[in-house]
Design a protein around this motif. Structure first.
Motif, PDB file in Angstrom:
ATOM      1  N   VAL A 100      14.556 -17.773  -6.815  1.00 16.33           N
ATOM      2  CA  VAL A 100      15.888 -18.533  -7.037  1.00 16.33           C
ATOM      3  C   VAL A 100      16.647 -17.828  -8.376  1.00 16.33           C
ATOM      4  O   VAL A 100      16.127 -17.478  -9.112  1.00 16.33           O
ATOM      5  CB  VAL A 100      15.527 -20.019  -7.828  1.00 16.33           C
ATOM      6  CG1 VAL A 100      16.667 -20.879  -8.230  1.00 16.33           C
ATOM      7  CG2 VAL A 100      14.781 -20.889  -6.587  1.00 16.33           C
ATOM      8  N   SER A 101      17.800 -17.660  -7.885  1.00 15.24           N
ATOM      9  CA  SER A 101      18.682 -16.615  -8.697  1.00 15.24           C
ATOM     10  C   SER A 101      18.820 -17.362 -10.220  1.00 15.24           C
ATOM     11  O   SER A 101      18.620 -18.755 -10.306  1.00 15.24           O
ATOM     12  CB  SER A 101      20.257 -16.443  -8.216  1.00 15.24           C
ATOM     13  OG  SER A 101      20.753 -17.708  -8.198  1.00 15.24           O
ATOM     14  N   ASP A 102      19.052 -16.746 -11.190  1.00 18.44           N
ATOM     15  CA  ASP A 102      19.326 -17.245 -12.575  1.00 18.44           C
ATOM     16  C   ASP A 102      20.338 -18.284 -12.561  1.00 18.44           C
ATOM     17  O   ASP A 102      20.222 -19.376 -13.276  1.00 18.44           O
ATOM     18  CB  ASP A 102      19.637 -16.230 -13.559  1.00 18.44           C
ATOM     19  CG  ASP A 102      18.356 -15.230 -13.832  1.00 18.44           C
ATOM     20  OD1 ASP A 102      17.182 -15.813 -13.536  1.00 18.44           O
ATOM     21  OD2 ASP A 102      18.503 -14.038 -14.308  1.00 18.44           O
ATOM     22  N   ASP A 103      21.445 -18.088 -11.988  1.00 19.26           N
ATOM     23  CA  ASP A 103      22.455 -19.158 -12.181  1.00 19.26           C
ATOM     24  C   ASP A 103      22.136 -20.462 -11.275  1.00 19.26           C
ATOM     25  O   ASP A 103      22.714 -21.559 -11.508  1.00 19.26           O
ATOM     26  CB  ASP A 103      23.846 -18.779 -11.533  1.00 19.26           C
ATOM     27  CG  ASP A 103      23.984 -18.161 -10.047  1.00 19.26           C
ATOM     28  OD1 ASP A 103      22.724 -17.748  -9.556  1.00 19.26           O
ATOM     29  OD2 ASP A 103      24.908 -18.332  -9.450  1.00 19.26           O
ATOM     30  N   GLN A 104      21.095 -20.294 -10.365  1.00 14.33           N
ATOM     31  CA  GLN A 104      20.619 -21.507  -9.668  1.00 14.33           C
ATOM     32  C   GLN A 104      19.508 -22.154 -10.221  1.00 14.33           C
ATOM     33  O   GLN A 104      19.161 -23.284  -9.632  1.00 14.33           O
ATOM     34  CB  GLN A 104      20.449 -21.327  -8.232  1.00 14.33           C
ATOM     35  CG  GLN A 104      21.768 -20.919  -7.307  1.00 14.33           C
ATOM     36  CD  GLN A 104      22.773 -22.182  -7.575  1.00 14.33           C
ATOM     37  OE1 GLN A 104      22.664 -23.240  -7.185  1.00 14.33           O
ATOM     38  NE2 GLN A 104      24.200 -21.944  -7.918  1.00 14.33           N
ATOM     39  N   LEU A 105      18.782 -21.464 -11.160  1.00 13.22           N
ATOM     40  CA  LEU A 105      17.591 -21.950 -11.464  1.00 13.22           C
ATOM     41  C   LEU A 105      17.557 -23.257 -12.418  1.00 13.22           C
ATOM     42  O   LEU A 105      16.791 -24.301 -12.165  1.00 13.22           O
ATOM     43  CB  LEU A 105      16.935 -20.998 -12.491  1.00 13.22           C
ATOM     44  CG  LEU A 105      15.559 -21.234 -12.976  1.00 13.22           C
ATOM     45  CD1 LEU A 105      14.709 -21.218 -11.757  1.00 13.22           C
ATOM     46  CD2 LEU A 105      14.921 -20.132 -13.918  1.00 13.22           C
ATOM     47  N   HIS A 106      18.648 -23.546 -13.198  1.00 13.17           N
ATOM     48  CA  HIS A 106      18.829 -24.796 -14.045  1.00 13.17           C
ATOM     49  C   HIS A 106      18.843 -25.952 -13.095  1.00 13.17           C
ATOM     50  O   HIS A 106      18.163 -26.865 -13.133  1.00 13.17           O
ATOM     51  CB  HIS A 106      19.843 -24.678 -14.992  1.00 13.17           C
ATOM     52  CG  HIS A 106      20.077 -25.551 -16.046  1.00 13.17           C
ATOM     53  ND1 HIS A 106      20.936 -26.833 -15.976  1.00 13.17           N
ATOM     54  CD2 HIS A 106      18.968 -26.069 -16.909  1.00 13.17           C
ATOM     55  CE1 HIS A 106      20.605 -27.727 -17.000  1.00 13.17           C
ATOM     56  NE2 HIS A 106      19.533 -27.021 -17.598  1.00 13.17           N
ATOM     57  N   PRO A 107      19.840 -26.136 -12.234  1.00 14.87           N
ATOM     58  CA  PRO A 107      20.023 -27.243 -11.296  1.00 14.87           C
ATOM     59  C   PRO A 107      18.735 -27.427 -10.284  1.00 14.87           C
ATOM     60  O   PRO A 107      18.237 -28.233 -10.072  1.00 14.87           O
ATOM     61  CB  PRO A 107      21.276 -26.983 -10.371  1.00 14.87           C
ATOM     62  CG  PRO A 107      21.518 -25.501 -10.671  1.00 14.87           C
ATOM     63  CD  PRO A 107      20.930 -25.060 -11.920  1.00 14.87           C
ATOM     64  N   PHE A 108      17.973 -26.144 -10.168  1.00 11.22           N
ATOM     65  CA  PHE A 108      16.839 -26.090  -9.257  1.00 11.22           C
ATOM     66  C   PHE A 108      15.983 -27.148 -10.018  1.00 11.22           C
ATOM     67  O   PHE A 108      15.085 -27.813  -9.379  1.00 11.22           O
ATOM     68  CB  PHE A 108      16.512 -25.060  -8.755  1.00 11.22           C
ATOM     69  CG  PHE A 108      15.302 -24.845  -7.689  1.00 11.22           C
ATOM     70  CD1 PHE A 108      15.697 -24.844  -6.288  1.00 11.22           C
ATOM     71  CD2 PHE A 108      14.003 -24.608  -8.318  1.00 11.22           C
ATOM     72  CE1 PHE A 108      14.632 -24.799  -5.491  1.00 11.22           C
ATOM     73  CE2 PHE A 108      12.846 -24.608  -7.201  1.00 11.22           C
ATOM     74  CZ  PHE A 108      13.326 -24.705  -5.841  1.00 11.22           C
ATOM     75  N   LEU A 109      15.543 -26.675 -11.124  1.00  6.68           N
ATOM     76  CA  LEU A 109      14.508 -27.198 -12.003  1.00  6.68           C
ATOM     77  C   LEU A 109      14.713 -28.664 -12.291  1.00  6.68           C
ATOM     78  O   LEU A 109      13.840 -29.598 -12.250  1.00  6.68           O
ATOM     79  CB  LEU A 109      14.396 -26.425 -13.314  1.00  6.68           C
ATOM     80  CG  LEU A 109      13.699 -25.067 -13.211  1.00  6.68           C
ATOM     81  CD1 LEU A 109      13.841 -24.528 -14.653  1.00  6.68           C
ATOM     82  CD2 LEU A 109      12.343 -25.080 -12.872  1.00  6.68           C
ATOM     83  N   LEU A 110      15.915 -29.208 -12.527  1.00  5.22           N
ATOM     84  CA  LEU A 110      16.440 -30.589 -12.626  1.00  5.22           C
ATOM     85  C   LEU A 110      16.810 -31.286 -11.606  1.00  5.22           C
ATOM     86  O   LEU A 110      16.973 -32.486 -11.786  1.00  5.22           O
ATOM     87  CB  LEU A 110      17.531 -30.717 -13.778  1.00  5.22           C
ATOM     88  CG  LEU A 110      17.047 -29.904 -15.301  1.00  5.22           C
ATOM     89  CD1 LEU A 110      18.283 -30.090 -16.376  1.00  5.22           C
ATOM     90  CD2 LEU A 110      15.708 -30.727 -15.466  1.00  5.22           C
ATOM     91  N   ILE A 111      16.845 -30.571 -10.486  1.00  2.00           N
ATOM     92  CA  ILE A 111      17.175 -31.594  -9.118  1.00  2.00           C
ATOM     93  C   ILE A 111      15.610 -31.569  -8.202  1.00  2.00           C
ATOM     94  O   ILE A 111      15.255 -32.459  -7.813  1.00  2.00           O
ATOM     95  CB  ILE A 111      18.306 -31.122  -8.242  1.00  2.00           C
ATOM     96  CG1 ILE A 111      19.533 -31.280  -9.346  1.00  2.00           C
ATOM     97  CG2 ILE A 111      18.615 -31.972  -7.176  1.00  2.00           C
ATOM     98  CD1 ILE A 111      20.847 -30.597  -8.892  1.00  2.00           C
TER      99      ILE A 111
END
Length: 163
Positions: A100-111
């Motif tokens: 998971v790319s760094d820019d997509q990690l935050h939404p991935f973790l919280l969704i």
């Protein structure tokens, strides 16, 4: 732009996302049956309010994250607004995530991660409310995408207020 035989644009091979749930657990939980502590209460119409908060943090191990869902469930009598029960639950999962790319990690973790935890949270809430003397509370599905967007909007408004 080059096209393939069927007219579609060629796609680059995206990195394969790997997601493993290493463990999940109740971090903290409390349930208070306020109705049972009051003498002579008859049948009441409940009004249930659910608040959800999410948090994610990186662990020391490479590609490992802890995602926590904090739920506060309050039931009050519709007529009097008297509290019937209060339940607080902190439920966490440990995840190993790769690709998971760094820019997509935050939404991935919280969704995506809370989506995986939610069925277990729903079962716990149902069991605890039933064991606490109430009909089992079956939580409605939570739209984690909408919850994520609301949190981004809240943070943006808070930053504008500070500026």
């Amino acid at each position: 732009m080059a096209e393939t035989e069927n007219g579609a644009a060629p796609t680059e091979a995206a990195p394969q996302v790997k997601l493993n749930v290493l463990s999940q657990y109740v971090r903290d939980m409390s349930f208070e049956n306020i109705l049972a502590q009051k003498p002579g209460t008859g049948s009441v119409q409940p009004d249930v309010k659910v608040q959800v908060a999410l948090d994610a943090k990186k662990r020391e191990q490479e590609n490992q994250y802890e995602v926590m869902m904090k739920l506060t469930v309050k039931s009050v009598a519709k007529e009097t607004e008297d509290a019937l029960f209060i339940m607080e639950l902190e439920y966490a999962g440990l995840f190993h995530i790769e690709g998971v790319s760094d820019d997509q990690l935050h939404p991935f973790l919280l969704i995506e991660c809370p989506r995986m935890l939610f069925p277990f949270v729903r079962r716990i809430v149902s069991d605890v409310t039933r064991d606490g003397g109430f009909p089992p509370l079956n939580l409605e599905n939570i739209d984690f995408v909408q919850l994520y967007r609301q949190e981004l909007q809240r943070r943006a408004a808070a930053q504008q207020a500070q500026a």
